[in-house]
Design a protein around this motif. Structure first.
Motif, mmCIF file in Angstrom:
data_model
loop_
_atom_site.group_PDB
_atom_site.id
_atom_site.type_symbol
_atom_site.label_atom_id
_atom_site.label_comp_id
_atom_site.label_asym_id
_atom_site.label_seq_id
_atom_site.Cartn_x
_atom_site.Cartn_y
_atom_site.Cartn_z
ATOM 1 N N ILE A 26 -24.343 -11.266 -23.477
ATOM 2 C CA ILE A 26 -25.689 -11.381 -22.908
ATOM 3 C C ILE A 26 -25.546 -11.396 -21.394
ATOM 4 C CG2 ILE A 26 -27.730 -12.867 -22.675
ATOM 5 C CD1 ILE A 26 -27.141 -14.019 -25.438
ATOM 6 N N ILE A 27 -26.266 -10.523 -20.704
ATOM 7 C CA ILE A 27 -26.244 -10.525 -19.239
ATOM 8 C C ILE A 27 -27.627 -10.916 -18.742
ATOM 9 C CG2 ILE A 27 -25.642 -9.227 -17.154
ATOM 10 C CD1 ILE A 27 -24.161 -7.257 -18.923
ATOM 11 N N LEU A 28 -27.679 -12.030 -18.037
ATOM 12 C CA LEU A 28 -28.961 -12.530 -17.536
ATOM 13 C C LEU A 28 -29.052 -12.295 -16.035
ATOM 14 C CD1 LEU A 28 -31.598 -14.290 -17.762
ATOM 15 C CD2 LEU A 28 -30.131 -16.282 -17.363
ATOM 16 N N PHE A 29 -30.190 -11.763 -15.601
ATOM 17 C CA PHE A 29 -30.448 -11.576 -14.164
ATOM 18 C C PHE A 29 -31.535 -12.550 -13.742
ATOM 19 C CE2 PHE A 29 -28.702 -7.646 -15.788
ATOM 20 C CZ PHE A 29 -27.702 -7.385 -14.870
ATOM 21 N N GLU A 30 -31.202 -13.360 -12.743
ATOM 22 C CA GLU A 30 -32.141 -14.403 -12.336
ATOM 23 C C GLU A 30 -32.429 -14.284 -10.841
ATOM 24 O OE1 GLU A 30 -30.172 -18.196 -12.856
ATOM 25 O OE2 GLU A 30 -28.589 -17.640 -11.477
ATOM 26 N N LYS A 31 -33.325 -15.111 -10.360
ATOM 27 C CA LYS A 31 -33.573 -15.190 -8.923
ATOM 28 C C LYS A 31 -34.160 -16.565 -8.590
ATOM 29 C CE LYS A 31 -38.234 -13.349 -8.872
ATOM 30 N NZ LYS A 31 -39.143 -12.314 -8.454
ATOM 31 N N GLU A 32 -34.366 -16.801 -7.323
ATOM 32 C CA GLU A 32 -34.938 -18.081 -6.904
ATOM 33 C C GLU A 32 -36.456 -18.047 -7.162
ATOM 34 O OE1 GLU A 32 -33.640 -15.901 -4.557
ATOM 35 O OE2 GLU A 32 -31.591 -16.589 -4.964
ATOM 36 N N ASN A 33 -37.063 -19.214 -7.134
ATOM 37 C CA ASN A 33 -38.505 -19.340 -7.324
ATOM 38 C C ASN A 33 -38.998 -18.571 -8.548
ATOM 39 O OD1 ASN A 33 -38.637 -20.804 -4.908
ATOM 40 N ND2 ASN A 33 -38.708 -18.879 -3.753
ATOM 41 N N CYS A 34 -38.325 -18.810 -9.620
ATOM 42 C CA CYS A 34 -38.638 -18.076 -10.853
ATOM 43 C C CYS A 34 -38.864 -19.128 -11.928
ATOM 44 C CB CYS A 34 -37.457 -17.169 -11.190
ATOM 45 S SG CYS A 34 -37.327 -16.669 -12.908
ATOM 46 N N ASP A 62 -30.882 -9.214 -7.548
ATOM 47 C CA ASP A 62 -30.670 -8.271 -6.442
ATOM 48 C C ASP A 62 -29.224 -7.783 -6.349
ATOM 49 O OD1 ASP A 62 -33.298 -8.307 -5.628
ATOM 50 O OD2 ASP A 62 -33.010 -10.109 -4.405
ATOM 51 N N SER A 63 -28.386 -8.214 -7.294
ATOM 52 C CA SER A 63 -26.978 -7.807 -7.226
ATOM 53 C C SER A 63 -26.825 -6.341 -7.656
ATOM 54 C CB SER A 63 -26.135 -8.705 -8.129
ATOM 55 O OG SER A 63 -26.411 -8.400 -9.482
ATOM 56 N N PRO A 64 -25.736 -5.701 -7.216
ATOM 57 C CA PRO A 64 -25.510 -4.296 -7.584
ATOM 58 C C PRO A 64 -25.411 -4.086 -9.097
ATOM 59 C CG PRO A 64 -23.895 -5.049 -5.947
ATOM 60 C CD PRO A 64 -24.684 -6.237 -6.336
ATOM 61 N N ILE A 65 -24.975 -5.123 -9.783
ATOM 62 C CA ILE A 65 -24.847 -4.994 -11.245
ATOM 63 C C ILE A 65 -26.213 -4.740 -11.894
ATOM 64 C CG2 ILE A 65 -24.103 -6.201 -13.354
ATOM 65 C CD1 ILE A 65 -22.158 -7.749 -11.451
ATOM 66 N N ALA A 66 -27.239 -5.361 -11.317
ATOM 67 C CA ALA A 66 -28.584 -5.148 -11.846
ATOM 68 C C ALA A 66 -28.969 -3.679 -11.747
ATOM 69 C CB ALA A 66 -29.588 -6.025 -11.108
ATOM 70 N N GLU A 67 -28.499 -3.058 -10.665
ATOM 71 C CA GLU A 67 -28.800 -1.633 -10.489
ATOM 72 C C GLU A 67 -28.095 -0.781 -11.529
ATOM 73 O OE1 GLU A 67 -28.569 -0.317 -6.293
ATOM 74 O OE2 GLU A 67 -30.002 -1.997 -6.107
ATOM 75 N N GLU A 68 -26.863 -1.182 -11.806
ATOM 76 C CA GLU A 68 -26.087 -0.465 -12.825
ATOM 77 C C GLU A 68 -26.856 -0.381 -14.143
ATOM 78 O OE1 GLU A 68 -22.007 -1.790 -14.148
ATOM 79 O OE2 GLU A 68 -21.871 -1.948 -11.948
ATOM 80 N N TYR A 69 -27.573 -1.465 -14.443
ATOM 81 C CA TYR A 69 -28.303 -1.511 -15.708
ATOM 82 C C TYR A 69 -29.774 -1.131 -15.546
ATOM 83 C CZ TYR A 69 -24.209 -3.695 -17.750
ATOM 84 O OH TYR A 69 -22.945 -3.931 -18.210
#
Lengths: 225, 317
Positions: A26-34, A62-69
């Protein structure tokens, strides 16, 4: 923080996921104020710690990995689940898979542990395999909607059998703007988009959980249109 | 926040079952339990969730043994109970049935086919539509039939609930916690709902009533904006601004598949005898889908029990 899944529930989850054939990530993408990022992370952490065969990576959206996916950066928390052979079959969750959608998550974990061995009829599989345009099926849901898991699972399974298709759950309560953009006010609401000339174009939509043949028909109609 | 575990482990469907039960609501679940108790092998085919329409109810407060229980929890408990009893479940939608021979044939949307000696139809009912201009056009654009599913889209907004029965009033109470104002629009000058619900509604500040009125049309641009109402006493027609409209004007039985195969009444409900058997031998029906007076969880469960125990006696012993 208090546990989301008590020991009895976790026991049942372990029993259900006993069907898994391999490890899934499982790959989770998170951010602040969420609002829902922390609780989603907690849910996955409890699963990872309580159940065998689950790995978890957490990244910033915002990481490059998020772009990959190809993650939609406006929609955190975003989740990708990889099949046990490590491939990305296009299964996405935008927002927390809680309520009835938790059942969808469990079904996905099982199917992806078998590298996307779907439970659809041969006819459905053959028809969906013919799609050669890049498309995404966005299924808007609410956690309290009992009809929604079936619609999401249809989209996710379509994604598993055809690499051109992404299947995405979007939790409508969490993402007001995009829900309003598509005029979502009844769920499940499936928006079918095709990638044309560098952008996603809405080609079709339907409300409700359709039986397999009708679901396929809607998807194919959108591709041709 | 809750976490629904959903369907049980997938099992390979067998070719034959003693009884195929279509629908996993209270009628189907009770029938499954009584079938196992009678020593036969039942299969429940459910398209969404165990418990069926119970999942749409916020609280159930009239089922003996549970003073107050959330619909989801009761639904889950029923499914669990049947599974622990040994009832097999399969999740999918039935798309065709053949009752013409002794061995009944049931086809599912995932391509599988099962055969059985007896069938119990427990497909339940869905909300009836108003049948007015604009309703279809704005379905999913402000017209809804499921407050549990869609209520949250109308946070702090103004919504109308059409109907005056138990469901309408219960759903209005649910919506009153989310929406700014809830208007119950009813064709008569008093509610048909049970007194306990009426009292609650009358004592809820943001629930208001429009009596003796029917919806003639639903209007809007991209979304619902206005209802055209007609007062049945005075004949006066007015426009009423709303952000959403929830329709609870009764039920429609889910019997499309069975038309011309078993006897239905003029409203589409299945006609059964005292054993809940239809006019086709070996085909039973139970719950909201049959012609009867009171459609409740408890009467659905009772129907299921009656049908299954008779089926066991008549066809297997």
């Amino acid at each position: 923080m208090e546990k989301l899944l008590d020991e009895k529930t976790l026991e049942q989850v372990r029993d259900l996921l006993g069907e898994m054939k391999g490890r899934v990530r499982i790959i989770l993408f998170e951010k602040e104020n969420c609002e829902y990022c922390d609780v989603t992370k907690q849910l996955y952490t409890e699963l990872k710690e309580g159940v065998e065969n689950i790995d978890l990576d957490v990244h910033h959206i915002d990481s490059p990995i998020a772009e990959e996916y190809n993650i939609d950066k406006t929609l955190a928390p975003a989740t990708v689940i990889l099949a046990s052979n490590g491939s990305d079959l296009g299964v996405r969750f935008y927002g927390i898979p809680s309520g009835h959608e938790f059942s969808t998550l469990l079904q996905d974990l099982i199917l992806l542990s078998k590298n996307g061995e779907v439970e659809l009829s041969e006819d459905t599989v053959n028809k969906l395999k013919t799609i050669n345009k890049k498309m995404r099926l966005r299924v808007f849901v609410t956690p309290t909607c009992p009809y929604c898991p079936r619609a999401v699972l249809s989209a996710h399974q379509a994604a598993m059998i055809n690499e051109n298709i992404n299947g995405e759950m979007v939790e409508a309560n969490e993402f007001y703007e995009i829900s309003m953009k598509h005029n979502v006010s009844s769920v499940p609401h499936t928006v079918i988009e095709v990638f044309e000339n560098g952008e996603w174009v809405v080609k079709g939509e339907f409300i409700g959980a359709y039986p397999e043949p009708n679901f396929v028909e809607e998807v194919l109609k959108a591709v041709e249109g | 926040m809750f976490f629904d575990l959903g369907s049980s482990k997938k099992k390979q469907l067998k070719e034959y079952y003693d009884m195929v039960i279509i629908g996993g609501g209270p009628a189907g679940v009770a029938a499954g339990i009584y079938a196992v108790q009678g020593g036969i092998k039942p299969l429940i085919i459910e398209k969404d969730l165990d418990g069926g329409q119970i999942n749409l109810t916020e609280y159930v407060e009239n089922y003996p043994g549970f003073k107050s229980i959330s619909g989801e929890e009761l639904a889950e408990k029923m499914g669990e109970h049947a599974k622990e009893f040994g009832v097999e479940f399969h999740y999918g939608e039935v798309i065709n049935v053949d009752f013409s021979k002794d061995e009944k044939i049931i086809s599912l949307d995932d391509g599988s086919i099962v055969k059985s000696k007896t069938v119990l139809i427990a497909t339940g009912a869905t909300p009836r539509k108003l049948g007015v201009p604009g309703e279809k056009e704005f379905a999913g654009r402000g017209v809804s039939y499921c407050a549990t599913c869609d209520g949250h889209f109308f946070k702090n907004q103004k919504v109308a609930v059409i109907g005056g029965g138990n469901t309408a009033v219960e759903e209005a109470l649910y919506l009153s916690k989310i929406a700014k104002e809830v208007y119950i629009i009813h064709r008569r000058d008093k509610l048909r709902a049970d007194k306990i619900y009426q009292d609650k509604a009358f004592n809820t500040e943001n629930i208001k009533f429009i009596w003796n009125s029917v919806v003639k049309e639903i209007k809007g641009d991209k979304k619902v904006q206005q209802l055209v109402l007609e007062n049945r006493e005075t004949g006066e027609v007015t426009n009423f601004d709303v952000d959403g409209v929830f329709v609870f004007v009764g039920l429609l039985p889910v019997t499309q598949l069975f038309k011309d195969k078993i006897a239905l009444d003029d409203y589409g409900y299945i006609i059964t005898d005292e054993h809940r058997e239809t006019n086709v031998k070996g085909v039973f029906a139970a719950g909201d889908v049959i012609q009867k007076e009171l459609r409740q969880i408890i009467t659905a469960a009772a129907d299921g029990a009656i049908a299954a125990s008779f089926a066991v006696r008549e066809y297997f012993n």
